[in-house]
Design an enzyme around this catalytic site. Structure first.
Site, PDB file in Angstrom:
ATOM      1  N   ASN A  50     -17.717  81.941  46.028  1.00  0.00           N
ATOM      2  CA  ASN A  50     -16.639  81.012  45.701  1.00  0.00           C
ATOM      3  C   ASN A  50     -17.026  79.613  46.147  1.00  0.00           C
ATOM      4  OD1 ASN A  50     -13.728  80.801  44.761  1.00  0.00           O
ATOM      5  ND2 ASN A  50     -13.664  79.693  46.702  1.00  0.00           N
TER       6      ASN A  50
ATOM      7  N   TYR B 291     -12.381  72.264  50.373  1.00  0.00           N
ATOM      8  CA  TYR B 291     -11.509  72.339  51.543  1.00  0.00           C
ATOM      9  C   TYR B 291     -12.012  71.311  52.551  1.00  0.00           C
ATOM     10  CZ  TYR B 291     -11.458  77.122  49.510  1.00  0.00           C
ATOM     11  OH  TYR B 291     -11.430  78.213  48.670  1.00  0.00           O
ATOM     12  N   ARG B 292     -11.144  70.421  52.967  1.00  0.00           N
ATOM     13  CA  ARG B 292     -11.574  69.357  53.885  1.00  0.00           C
ATOM     14  C   ARG B 292     -12.034  69.932  55.230  1.00  0.00           C
ATOM     15  NH1 ARG B 292      -5.481  68.094  54.773  1.00  0.00           N
ATOM     16  NH2 ARG B 292      -5.135  69.059  56.798  1.00  0.00           N
TER      17      ARG B 292
ATOM     18  N   TRP C 171      -9.266  75.827  54.765  1.00  0.00           N
ATOM     19  CA  TRP C 171      -8.868  76.559  53.556  1.00  0.00           C
ATOM     20  C   TRP C 171      -7.451  77.039  53.782  1.00  0.00           C
ATOM     21  CZ3 TRP C 171     -13.984  79.207  54.692  1.00  0.00           C
ATOM     22  CH2 TRP C 171     -13.887  80.054  55.783  1.00  0.00           C
TER      23      TRP C 171
ATOM     24  N   GLU D 231     -17.206  79.564  40.567  1.00  0.00           N
ATOM     25  CA  GLU D 231     -17.180  78.159  40.153  1.00  0.00           C
ATOM     26  C   GLU D 231     -18.535  77.687  39.651  1.00  0.00           C
ATOM     27  OE1 GLU D 231     -15.513  79.289  42.726  1.00  0.00           O
ATOM     28  OE2 GLU D 231     -13.468  78.512  42.531  1.00  0.00           O
TER      29      GLU D 231
ATOM     30  N   ASP E 101      -2.286  62.875  53.705  1.00  0.00           N
ATOM     31  CA  ASP E 101      -2.601  63.758  52.580  1.00  0.00           C
ATOM     32  C   ASP E 101      -2.145  63.198  51.239  1.00  0.00           C
ATOM     33  OD1 ASP E 101      -3.567  66.209  51.425  1.00  0.00           O
ATOM     34  OD2 ASP E 101      -3.177  67.122  53.383  1.00  0.00           O
TER      35      ASP E 101
HETATM   36  C1  LIG Z   1      -9.883  65.846  47.277  1.00  0.00           C
HETATM   37  C2  LIG Z   1      -9.337  67.219  47.421  1.00  0.00           C
HETATM   38  C3  LIG Z   1      -9.183  67.778  48.669  1.00  0.00           C
HETATM   39  C4  LIG Z   1      -8.675  69.065  48.833  1.00  0.00           C
HETATM   40  N1  LIG Z   1      -8.548  69.579  50.090  1.00  0.00           N
HETATM   41  C5  LIG Z   1      -8.107  70.851  50.250  1.00  0.00           C
HETATM   42  C6  LIG Z   1      -8.023  71.427  51.549  1.00  0.00           C
HETATM   43  O1  LIG Z   1      -8.323  70.792  52.551  1.00  0.00           O
HETATM   44  N2  LIG Z   1      -7.605  72.714  51.658  1.00  0.00           N
HETATM   45  C7  LIG Z   1      -7.265  73.460  50.557  1.00  0.00           C
HETATM   46  O2  LIG Z   1      -6.926  74.629  50.710  1.00  0.00           O
HETATM   47  N3  LIG Z   1      -7.306  72.930  49.320  1.00  0.00           N
HETATM   48  C8  LIG Z   1      -7.730  71.645  49.128  1.00  0.00           C
HETATM   49  N4  LIG Z   1      -7.797  71.108  47.881  1.00  0.00           N
HETATM   50  C9  LIG Z   1      -7.394  71.918  46.721  1.00  0.00           C
HETATM   51  C10 LIG Z   1      -8.415  72.989  46.410  1.00  0.00           C
HETATM   52  O3  LIG Z   1      -9.691  72.435  46.272  1.00  0.00           O
HETATM   53  C11 LIG Z   1      -8.029  73.735  45.151  1.00  0.00           C
HETATM   54  O4  LIG Z   1      -6.824  74.410  45.398  1.00  0.00           O
HETATM   55  C12 LIG Z   1      -9.091  74.726  44.682  1.00  0.00           C
HETATM   56  O5  LIG Z   1      -8.667  75.318  43.469  1.00  0.00           O
HETATM   57  C13 LIG Z   1      -9.349  75.806  45.679  1.00  0.00           C
HETATM   58  O6  LIG Z   1     -10.361  76.660  45.200  1.00  0.00           O
HETATM   59  P1  LIG Z   1     -10.234  78.237  45.335  1.00  0.00           P
HETATM   60  O7  LIG Z   1      -9.237  78.662  44.287  1.00  0.00           O
HETATM   61  O8  LIG Z   1     -11.605  78.721  45.028  1.00  0.00           O
HETATM   62  O9  LIG Z   1      -9.779  78.544  46.695  1.00  0.00           O
HETATM   63  C14 LIG Z   1      -8.298  69.808  47.697  1.00  0.00           C
HETATM   64  C15 LIG Z   1      -8.443  69.248  46.436  1.00  0.00           C
HETATM   65  C16 LIG Z   1      -8.949  67.964  46.288  1.00  0.00           C
HETATM   66  C17 LIG Z   1      -9.085  67.386  44.914  1.00  0.00           C
HETATM   67 MN   LIG Z   2     -12.312  79.882  43.426  1.00  0.00          MN
END
Ligand SMILES: Cc1cc2nc3c(=O)[nH]c(=O)nc-3n(C[C@H](O)[C@H](O)[C@H](O)COP(=O)(O)O)c2cc1C
Ligand SMILES: [Mn+2]
Length: 527
Positions: A181, A185-186, A199, A278, A327
């Site tokens: 995956n 996630y910051r 996450w 991805e 945020d």
């Molecule tokens: C700039 C940016 C920062 C993000 N930061 C976070 C974060 O810190 N934690 C989180 O869970 N999702 C964050 N997201 C949203 C996730 O990247 C998004 O939900 C993504 O679909 C997660 O992938 P996954 O489905 O594989 O878990 C962020 C999105 C963006 C555009």
């Molecule tokens: Mn995913």
């Protein structure tokens, strides 16, 4: 032709006049945010994305205080044009259309149709990632002397808990399926070699982590793995996870790639089904495979062309306070407990470019990424919700607070069926307010939605409340991650829905009068 890496992308931006190099010295602490925020909001007038043409250029900072050799790229996706360029299309609808064509494939009838399908099948081959022996991300391999503090990581806002890596592609492996995956996630920098692993609970990285926890717990008591799993999940959801000493020990490997080609970076934010890699999505978007190389210290693969790769692990029995962080809601997200990433190795290109973003009051760079998701996901949403005509996630609704959808209504109660479908559709589950209108309402026009939706509702009758998971960033819900949501059925009400009164016609002038006035308009001397 797909952008090979971040550098080709930067060159393309520069050729298109979409990039500004900044050679004056800037401070990664707060100052880059203030500059970028002004650029993001440049030319902004009305609130109607995607018609909004605003959003200033991408910025490449070349003189960073405290990091003499570093470069910082920010706002790479921050306009409609750049978002299109990133995915190499004139309009995002092209991608939606490509997706639709793929989903449309029916079993071929006879030889001719089979032959016609061949190009599509050949295309498919281009999407799969391929592992290569080495790549530019290995130009410098640091196994002994390495530190997160080497990079010009921003502190974005005054009350942020520290510096945050804001645009990392975080790579984990599902212990069950072996699938990889990539999620954005910051990561909050705690010190040279540790960072927060933010996450959120409903995200795929978090599920991989929980699966590791389940396995670790089950390993102690194999006879009762299901019970152990139920226990762990019940106690580890919500604000505080398992108490100290209750967590099984173990490690989960994690890698983060920073500064990848734009399609790959974008794929990390796409709310794809958990089982879709991805890397494959990025391959589909860029129409060329993502090249991967093996990590040095963990059993994971990372994009070969990445500017920077962080390798490491999180301990299953370690949590630490993460945040607060300014945020994309326009507010600080509250501090909470998250796993801790331990850095075991850094690899990078020579003179790596540090790619980042800031979030804050919309619109910012992420607004354009969110809008792209809205467009690309429409055909996928239609698989579950075939009556869906259009969707608008207004940027000020920060993507989880407000979704306006128009539907082709064919049976009583359908608007509520649509709400429930949205609340059960992947990350759309977080949607706090859903407004459902008939197909004759242009959901992209907030004025029209306001006029028609509010005219058409009897609030007590037409508002549907529900309870369920809410976004971790929601600061108003009764509990972290759990709260209420609301759907507004603003469709025209039918007799079969118990509406007995007559429904008025919308006011429209007849064509004849309009034509007559068109003819004499000039002679009226009004303009
Ligand atoms: C700039 C940016 C920062 C993000 N930061 C976070 C974060 O810190 N934690 C989180 O869970 N999702 C964050 N997201 C949203 C996730 O990247 C998004 O939900 C993504 O679909 C997660 O992938 P996954 O489905 O594989 O878990 C962020 C999105 C963006 C555009
Ligand atoms: Mn995913």
């Amino acid at each position: 032709m797909a952008y090979r890496d971040l550098r080709e992308w930067i060159a393309a931006l520069e050729r298109a006049g979409e990039l500004k190099r900044v050679t004056a010295e800037v401070d990664p602490i707060l100052e880059i945010t203030e500059i970028t925020d002004r650029v993001s909001k440049a030319g902004r007038q009305a609130s109607a994305l995607p018609k909004m043409t605003a959003g200033g250029p991408a910025l490449l900072f070349e003189n960073i205080k405290g990091h003499p050799d570093a470069k910082v790229l920010i706002n790479q996706f921050g306009s409609a044009r750049r978002m299109n360029m990133a995915l190499e299309v004139e309009s995002l609808d092209e991608i939606a259309e490509r997706l639709r064509q793929f989903m449309d494939v029916k079993s071929p009838q006879g030889l001719i149709e089979k032959i016609k399908m061949l190009p599509m099948l050949a295309d498919l081959g281009k999407f799969f990632p391929k592992t290569v022996a080495s790549g530019p991300c290995k130009e410098v391999v640091r196994k002994e002397k390495f530190s997160l503090l080497d990079f010009p990581i921003l502190q974005c806002w005054p009350q942020d808990a520290g510096r945050f890596i804001t645009l990392p592609c975080v790579i984990t492996r599902d212990p069950k399926s072996g699938k990889r995956n990539v999620g954005m996630y910051r990561m909050q920098v705690y010190d040279e070699r540790t960072a927060g692993m933010h996450w959120q609970r409903q995200k795929v990285g978090a599920e991989h982590y929980r699966e590791m926890l389940r396995r670790a717990a089950g390993a102690k008591d194999e006879s009762n793995q299901a019970q152990a799993s139920v226990d762990i999940m019940a106690r580890s959801s919500g604000g505080s996870m398992l108490a100290e000493g209750e967590r099984p020990a173990g490690k989960m490997e994690v890698a983060a790639a920073i500064g990848t080609d734009p399609a790959l970076t974008f794929s990390a934010i796409v709310p794809a089904p958990p089982d879709v890699e991805e890397f494959l999505i990025a391959g589909f978007l860029r129409q060329a495979p993502v090249e991967l190389v093996k990590c040095e210290t963990v059993d994971l693969e990372v994009p070969a062309q990445a500017e920077i790769v962080l390798e490491g692990y999180v301990n299953l029995d370690e949590l630490r306070t993460e945040g607060p962080f300014g945020d994309h809601t326009g507010f600080y997200s509250l501090a909470d407990e998250y796993p801790v990433f331990h850095l075991t190795c850094v690899t990078h290109r020579k003179n790596p470019i540090y790619a980042t973003t800031i979030v804050g009051k919309p619109p910012m760079e992420d607004a354009w990424m969110g809008k792209a998701v809205e467009r690309i996901f429409l055909p996928l949403m239609r698989l579950t919700i075939p009556e869906l005509v259009d969707v608008n996630l207004p940027v000020e609704g920060v993507f989880h607070n407000l979704m306006i959808v128009s539907i082709r209504k064919s049976y009583p109660g359908q608007a509520r069926k649509v709400m429930n479908a949205i609340w059960s559709l992947g990350q759309a589950m977080f949607t706090k307010v859903i407004v459902v209108v008939d197909e004759d309402v242009n959901v992209q026009d907030i004025g029209e939605v306001t006029l028609k939706a509010l005219n058409h509702i009897d609030p007590e009758r037409d508002i549907q409340f529900t309870l369920g998971p809410v976004d971790s960033l929601d600061h108003a819900s009764r509990l972290p991650n759990f709260g209420s949501k609301m759907g507004i059925d603003a469709t025209r009400k039918w007799p079969s829905e118990g509406f007995a009164r007559p429904w008025p016609d919308e006011i429209l002038m007849d064509e004849e009068t309009k034509a007559a006035v068109d003819k004499k308009w000039k002679s009226l001397g009004i303009e």
